[in-house]
Design a protein around this motif. Sequence first.
Motif, PDB file in Angstrom:
ATOM      1  N   MET A   1       0.842  -1.172   0.000  1.00  0.00           N
ATOM      2  CA  MET A   1       0.000   0.000   0.000  1.00  0.00           C
ATOM      3  C   MET A   1       0.894   1.244   0.000  1.00  0.00           C
ATOM      4  N   ASP A   2       0.647   2.166  -0.919  1.00  0.00           N
ATOM      5  CA  ASP A   2       1.434   3.393  -0.909  1.00  0.00           C
ATOM      6  C   ASP A   2       0.884   4.338   0.160  1.00  0.00           C
ATOM      7  N   ILE A   3       1.567   5.453   0.397  1.00  0.00           N
ATOM      8  CA  ILE A   3       1.196   6.343   1.486  1.00  0.00           C
ATOM      9  C   ILE A   3      -0.216   6.904   1.305  1.00  0.00           C
ATOM     10  N   ALA A   4      -0.594   7.262   0.080  1.00  0.00           N
ATOM     11  CA  ALA A   4      -1.935   7.804  -0.155  1.00  0.00           C
ATOM     12  C   ALA A   4      -3.000   6.763   0.172  1.00  0.00           C
ATOM     13  N   GLN A   5      -2.770   5.518  -0.218  1.00  0.00           N
ATOM     14  CA  GLN A   5      -3.719   4.443   0.087  1.00  0.00           C
ATOM     15  C   GLN A   5      -3.795   4.201   1.592  1.00  0.00           C
ATOM     16  N   THR A   6      -2.644   4.220   2.253  1.00  0.00           N
ATOM     17  CA  THR A   6      -2.623   4.029   3.701  1.00  0.00           C
ATOM     18  C   THR A   6      -3.418   5.136   4.380  1.00  0.00           C
ATOM     19  N   GLU A  57      -0.156  -4.001   8.784  1.00  0.00           N
ATOM     20  CA  GLU A  57       0.319  -3.147   7.695  1.00  0.00           C
ATOM     21  C   GLU A  57       1.539  -2.347   8.154  1.00  0.00           C
ATOM     22  N   ALA A  58       1.491  -1.804   9.357  1.00  0.00           N
ATOM     23  CA  ALA A  58       2.604  -1.008   9.889  1.00  0.00           C
ATOM     24  C   ALA A  58       3.894  -1.833   9.930  1.00  0.00           C
ATOM     25  N   ARG A  59       3.793  -3.067  10.391  1.00  0.00           N
ATOM     26  CA  ARG A  59       4.988  -3.927  10.442  1.00  0.00           C
ATOM     27  C   ARG A  59       5.547  -4.176   9.043  1.00  0.00           C
ATOM     28  N   HIS A  60       4.672  -4.407   8.086  1.00  0.00           N
ATOM     29  CA  HIS A  60       5.117  -4.651   6.719  1.00  0.00           C
ATOM     30  C   HIS A  60       5.765  -3.412   6.119  1.00  0.00           C
ATOM     31  N   LEU A  84      14.788 -10.111   4.310  1.00  0.00           N
ATOM     32  CA  LEU A  84      13.622  -9.293   4.669  1.00  0.00           C
ATOM     33  C   LEU A  84      12.499  -9.456   3.651  1.00  0.00           C
ATOM     34  N   LEU A  85      12.853  -9.456   2.374  1.00  0.00           N
ATOM     35  CA  LEU A  85      11.835  -9.606   1.336  1.00  0.00           C
ATOM     36  C   LEU A  85      11.203 -10.998   1.365  1.00  0.00           C
ATOM     37  N   ALA A  86      11.993 -12.015   1.713  1.00  0.00           N
ATOM     38  CA  ALA A  86      11.443 -13.370   1.849  1.00  0.00           C
ATOM     39  C   ALA A  86      10.437 -13.427   3.001  1.00  0.00           C
ATOM     40  N   MET A  87      10.745 -12.721   4.089  1.00  0.00           N
ATOM     41  CA  MET A  87       9.804 -12.681   5.218  1.00  0.00           C
ATOM     42  C   MET A  87       8.492 -12.028   4.782  1.00  0.00           C
ATOM     43  N   LEU A  88       8.571 -10.938   4.062  1.00  0.00           N
ATOM     44  CA  LEU A  88       7.357 -10.266   3.608  1.00  0.00           C
ATOM     45  C   LEU A  88       6.525 -11.162   2.704  1.00  0.00           C
ATOM     46  N   LYS A  89       7.200 -11.869   1.823  1.00  0.00           N
ATOM     47  CA  LYS A  89       6.491 -12.763   0.897  1.00  0.00           C
ATOM     48  C   LYS A  89       5.834 -13.927   1.634  1.00  0.00           C
ATOM     49  N   ALA A  90       6.481 -14.401   2.686  1.00  0.00           N
ATOM     50  CA  ALA A  90       5.955 -15.542   3.445  1.00  0.00           C
ATOM     51  C   ALA A  90       4.748 -15.161   4.292  1.00  0.00           C
ATOM     52  N   PHE A  91       4.634 -13.882   4.642  1.00  0.00           N
ATOM     53  CA  PHE A  91       3.545 -13.429   5.498  1.00  0.00           C
ATOM     54  C   PHE A  91       2.809 -12.270   4.848  1.00  0.00           C
ATOM     55  N   PRO A  92       1.986 -12.571   3.839  1.00  0.00           N
ATOM     56  CA  PRO A  92       1.255 -11.494   3.177  1.00  0.00           C
ATOM     57  C   PRO A  92       0.274 -10.830   4.139  1.00  0.00           C
ATOM     58  N   ILE A  93       0.018  -9.557   3.905  1.00  0.00           N
ATOM     59  CA  ILE A  93      -0.879  -8.822   4.793  1.00  0.00           C
ATOM     60  C   ILE A  93      -2.324  -8.960   4.349  1.00  0.00           C
ATOM     61  N   SER A  94      -3.221  -8.743   5.288  1.00  0.00           N
ATOM     62  CA  SER A  94      -4.646  -8.736   4.993  1.00  0.00           C
ATOM     63  C   SER A  94      -4.968  -7.474   4.198  1.00  0.00           C
ATOM     64  N   SER A  95      -6.052  -7.488   3.519  1.00  0.00           N
ATOM     65  CA  SER A  95      -6.478  -6.304   2.774  1.00  0.00           C
ATOM     66  C   SER A  95      -7.421  -5.479   3.639  1.00  0.00           C
ATOM     67  N   TYR A  96      -6.952  -4.378   4.144  1.00  0.00           N
ATOM     68  CA  TYR A  96      -7.772  -3.508   4.993  1.00  0.00           C
ATOM     69  C   TYR A  96      -8.879  -2.853   4.196  1.00  0.00           C
ATOM     70  N   GLU A  97      -8.628  -2.609   2.917  1.00  0.00           N
ATOM     71  CA  GLU A  97      -9.629  -1.969   2.103  1.00  0.00           C
ATOM     72  C   GLU A  97     -10.871  -2.854   1.960  1.00  0.00           C
ATOM     73  N   ASN A  98     -10.672  -4.149   1.943  1.00  0.00           N
ATOM     74  CA  ASN A  98     -11.810  -5.070   1.814  1.00  0.00           C
ATOM     75  C   ASN A  98     -12.498  -5.320   3.145  1.00  0.00           C
ATOM     76  N   GLN A  99     -11.802  -5.099   4.249  1.00  0.00           N
ATOM     77  CA  GLN A  99     -12.371  -5.374   5.556  1.00  0.00           C
ATOM     78  C   GLN A  99     -13.169  -4.197   6.092  1.00  0.00           C
ATOM     79  N   ASN A 100     -12.851  -2.987   5.652  1.00  0.00           N
ATOM     80  CA  ASN A 100     -13.482  -1.777   6.220  1.00  0.00           C
ATOM     81  C   ASN A 100     -14.258  -1.032   5.183  1.00  0.00           C
TER      82      ASN A 100
END
Length: 100
Positions: A1-6, A57-60, A84-100
């Motif tokens: 998520m870019d800053i504007a989306q966040t 999202e903040a951690r990612h 670090l990039l492997a960790m991010l790929k292994a733990f994808p984030i939830s989509s906040y836009e779809n939840q809220n």
Amino acid sequence: MDIAQTIDTAVKIVGSQRRLAELLQIPESNISGFKKGRPCSYQKHAEIAAAAGMEEEARHILIQGMADSLRDDLEHEAQAKAGLLAMLKAFPISSYENQN
């Protein structure tokens, strides 16, 4: 998520851009500036997400920011970046836009 989306997602969660700025203890104009392209550190980007309760999202954002700051031409940094990039790929984030 870019800053504007966040920011857009955080505003939906907290209720207004003004409230988000209050939570961050920064002028509302800073939030507007970030949305318009003013530079925003990855640490501040993560702080914006965290202020709205978007902890995952903040951690990612922090991990991605750390990875982006590492150089590819130095072996030890390139290896750390790959980890670090492997960790991010292994733990994808939830989509906040779809939840809220």
